[in-house]
Scaffold this motif. Structure first.
Motif, PDB file in Angstrom:
ATOM      1  N   GLY A  36       0.832  -1.201   0.000  1.00  0.00           N
ATOM      2  CA  GLY A  36       0.000   0.000   0.000  1.00  0.00           C
ATOM      3  C   GLY A  36       0.863   1.247   0.000  1.00  0.00           C
ATOM      4  N   ASP A  37       0.661   2.107   1.011  1.00  0.00           N
ATOM      5  CA  ASP A  37       1.460   3.337   1.075  1.00  0.00           C
ATOM      6  C   ASP A  37       2.693   3.192   1.953  1.00  0.00           C
ATOM      7  OD1 ASP A  37       0.162   3.202   3.496  1.00  0.00           O
ATOM      8  OD2 ASP A  37      -0.485   5.293   3.506  1.00  0.00           O
ATOM      9  N   ARG A  38       2.991   1.976   2.405  1.00  0.00           N
ATOM     10  CA  ARG A  38       4.177   1.740   3.238  1.00  0.00           C
ATOM     11  C   ARG A  38       5.257   1.026   2.432  1.00  0.00           C
ATOM     12  NH1 ARG A  38       3.203  -0.929   8.629  1.00  0.00           N
ATOM     13  NH2 ARG A  38       5.146   0.135   9.042  1.00  0.00           N
ATOM     14  N   PHE A  39       6.516   1.259   2.804  1.00  0.00           N
ATOM     15  CA  PHE A  39       7.631   0.590   2.136  1.00  0.00           C
ATOM     16  C   PHE A  39       8.706   0.242   3.166  1.00  0.00           C
ATOM     17  CE2 PHE A  39       9.439   4.750   2.521  1.00  0.00           C
ATOM     18  CZ  PHE A  39      10.800   4.524   2.612  1.00  0.00           C
ATOM     19  N   TRP A  40       9.535  -0.715   2.800  1.00  0.00           N
ATOM     20  CA  TRP A  40      10.696  -1.112   3.593  1.00  0.00           C
ATOM     21  C   TRP A  40      11.850  -1.378   2.656  1.00  0.00           C
ATOM     22  CZ3 TRP A  40       5.784  -2.691   4.142  1.00  0.00           C
ATOM     23  CH2 TRP A  40       5.171  -2.496   5.374  1.00  0.00           C
ATOM     24  N   HIS A  41      13.057  -1.102   3.124  1.00  0.00           N
ATOM     25  CA  HIS A  41      14.271  -1.518   2.427  1.00  0.00           C
ATOM     26  C   HIS A  41      14.941  -2.569   3.303  1.00  0.00           C
ATOM     27  CE1 HIS A  41      14.961   2.476   0.027  1.00  0.00           C
ATOM     28  NE2 HIS A  41      13.826   1.887  -0.271  1.00  0.00           N
ATOM     29  N   GLY A  42      15.668  -3.456   2.662  1.00  0.00           N
ATOM     30  CA  GLY A  42      16.376  -4.492   3.393  1.00  0.00           C
ATOM     31  C   GLY A  42      17.785  -4.673   2.867  1.00  0.00           C
ATOM     32  N   LEU A  43      18.642  -5.158   3.746  1.00  0.00           N
ATOM     33  CA  LEU A  43      20.035  -5.433   3.395  1.00  0.00           C
ATOM     34  C   LEU A  43      20.487  -6.660   4.176  1.00  0.00           C
ATOM     35  CD1 LEU A  43      22.801  -4.463   2.132  1.00  0.00           C
ATOM     36  CD2 LEU A  43      23.193  -3.328   4.333  1.00  0.00           C
ATOM     37  N   PHE A  44      20.998  -7.639   3.465  1.00  0.00           N
ATOM     38  CA  PHE A  44      21.605  -8.795   4.092  1.00  0.00           C
ATOM     39  C   PHE A  44      23.056  -8.429   4.354  1.00  0.00           C
ATOM     40  CE2 PHE A  44      23.491 -13.117   3.763  1.00  0.00           C
ATOM     41  CZ  PHE A  44      22.782 -13.704   4.797  1.00  0.00           C
ATOM     42  N   VAL A  45      23.444  -8.259   5.613  1.00  0.00           N
ATOM     43  CA  VAL A  45      24.778  -7.762   5.961  1.00  0.00           C
ATOM     44  C   VAL A  45      25.840  -8.818   5.627  1.00  0.00           C
ATOM     45  CG1 VAL A  45      26.266  -6.882   7.808  1.00  0.00           C
ATOM     46  CG2 VAL A  45      23.811  -6.332   7.803  1.00  0.00           C
ATOM     47  N   THR A  46      26.771  -8.427   4.766  1.00  0.00           N
ATOM     48  CA  THR A  46      27.885  -9.297   4.405  1.00  0.00           C
ATOM     49  C   THR A  46      29.193  -8.634   4.840  1.00  0.00           C
ATOM     50  OG1 THR A  46      28.202  -8.355   2.208  1.00  0.00           O
ATOM     51  CG2 THR A  46      26.603 -10.151   2.387  1.00  0.00           C
ATOM     52  N   MET A  60      27.995   2.613   6.199  1.00  0.00           N
ATOM     53  CA  MET A  60      26.982   1.815   5.501  1.00  0.00           C
ATOM     54  C   MET A  60      25.606   2.081   6.109  1.00  0.00           C
ATOM     55  SD  MET A  60      26.795  -0.130   2.942  1.00  0.00           S
ATOM     56  CE  MET A  60      25.246  -0.687   2.265  1.00  0.00           C
ATOM     57  N   MET A  61      25.553   2.268   7.416  1.00  0.00           N
ATOM     58  CA  MET A  61      24.279   2.609   8.058  1.00  0.00           C
ATOM     59  C   MET A  61      23.755   3.935   7.508  1.00  0.00           C
ATOM     60  SD  MET A  61      24.718   1.658  12.054  1.00  0.00           S
ATOM     61  CE  MET A  61      25.676   0.252  12.563  1.00  0.00           C
ATOM     62  N   THR A  62      24.655   4.906   7.375  1.00  0.00           N
ATOM     63  CA  THR A  62      24.263   6.214   6.865  1.00  0.00           C
ATOM     64  C   THR A  62      23.822   6.121   5.403  1.00  0.00           C
ATOM     65  OG1 THR A  62      25.788   7.242   8.414  1.00  0.00           O
ATOM     66  CG2 THR A  62      25.024   8.599   6.603  1.00  0.00           C
ATOM     67  N   THR A  63      24.495   5.309   4.614  1.00  0.00           N
ATOM     68  CA  THR A  63      24.087   5.074   3.229  1.00  0.00           C
ATOM     69  C   THR A  63      22.684   4.490   3.182  1.00  0.00           C
ATOM     70  OG1 THR A  63      26.348   4.795   2.439  1.00  0.00           O
ATOM     71  CG2 THR A  63      24.620   3.702   1.161  1.00  0.00           C
ATOM     72  N   PHE A  64      22.431   3.513   4.039  1.00  0.00           N
ATOM     73  CA  PHE A  64      21.116   2.867   4.105  1.00  0.00           C
ATOM     74  C   PHE A  64      20.059   3.892   4.530  1.00  0.00           C
ATOM     75  CE2 PHE A  64      17.962  -0.083   5.976  1.00  0.00           C
ATOM     76  CZ  PHE A  64      17.865  -1.017   4.956  1.00  0.00           C
ATOM     77  N   ALA A  65      20.377   4.708   5.533  1.00  0.00           N
ATOM     78  CA  ALA A  65      19.446   5.741   6.018  1.00  0.00           C
ATOM     79  C   ALA A  65      19.114   6.737   4.908  1.00  0.00           C
ATOM     80  CB  ALA A  65      20.042   6.474   7.220  1.00  0.00           C
ATOM     81  N   ASP A  66      20.120   7.161   4.154  1.00  0.00           N
ATOM     82  CA  ASP A  66      19.908   8.113   3.072  1.00  0.00           C
ATOM     83  C   ASP A  66      18.957   7.535   2.027  1.00  0.00           C
ATOM     84  OD1 ASP A  66      20.575  10.693   1.834  1.00  0.00           O
ATOM     85  OD2 ASP A  66      21.646   9.500   0.351  1.00  0.00           O
ATOM     86  N   GLY A  67      19.138   6.278   1.687  1.00  0.00           N
ATOM     87  CA  GLY A  67      18.247   5.626   0.723  1.00  0.00           C
ATOM     88  C   GLY A  67      16.823   5.528   1.230  1.00  0.00           C
ATOM     89  N   LEU A  68      16.664   5.198   2.515  1.00  0.00           N
ATOM     90  CA  LEU A  68      15.326   5.140   3.106  1.00  0.00           C
ATOM     91  C   LEU A  68      14.630   6.491   3.014  1.00  0.00           C
ATOM     92  CD1 LEU A  68      16.024   3.140   6.394  1.00  0.00           C
ATOM     93  CD2 LEU A  68      14.594   2.376   4.479  1.00  0.00           C
TER      94      LEU A  68
END
Length: 141
Positions: A36-46, A60-68
């Motif tokens: 619907g109007d919600r979304f999630w991003h995911g990352l399998f930490v390697t 990498m956390m900041t990169t992920f946050a920026d994308g979110l």
């Protein structure tokens, strides 16, 4: 873990993101889920996402946050935007093999600036929360 994530590693509903820019594509793979109007991003930490201690790197956390947050702004306004300010509060560590999952939402819009908040977790544990300001861009023809 240095192997590519297998389909069974990724939670149901998530698919690999294939429309990201070169920086994000290089640092992924990233995944996303929309309901619907919600979304999630995911990352399998390697291992490639980690510091020398085998923990998810703060960059990498900041990169992920920026994308979110950029996704939240794009979904809310139907235009692209650029990051003006990003604050990331690291609350806990994530390890190689963890599934990091996050979402964000726009909290305000004023004079072409969007205000956004994000949060990412491993299971029930908050790994980071973030806030940011994005400048909406005019679409180029």
């Amino acid at each position: 873990m240095t192997r590519k994530p297998l389909p069974g590693d990724i939670p149901p509903g998530f698919v690999e993101s294939r429309t990201r820019g070169p920086f994000s594509t290089h640092n992924g793979p990233f995944f996303h889920k929309v309901e619907g109007d919600r979304f999630w991003h995911g990352l399998f930490v390697t291992a490639r996402h980690c510091n020398s201690r085998g923990r998810l790197h703060g960059g990498m956390m900041t990169t992920f946050a920026d994308g979110l947050m950029a996704t939240a702004v794009a979904r809310a306004n139907k235009v692209t935007a650029v990051t003006i300010n990003l604050n990331c509060n690291i609350c806990a560590a994530a390890d190689i093999g963890d599934w990091l999952e996050g979402t964000a939402h726009q909290t305000g819009l004023n004079d072409g600036f969007a205000f956004v908040e994000a949060e990412a977790r491993v299971g029930e544990n908050i790994i980071f929360n973030a806030s940011g300001v994005f400048r909406l861009l005019e679409e180029r023809g």
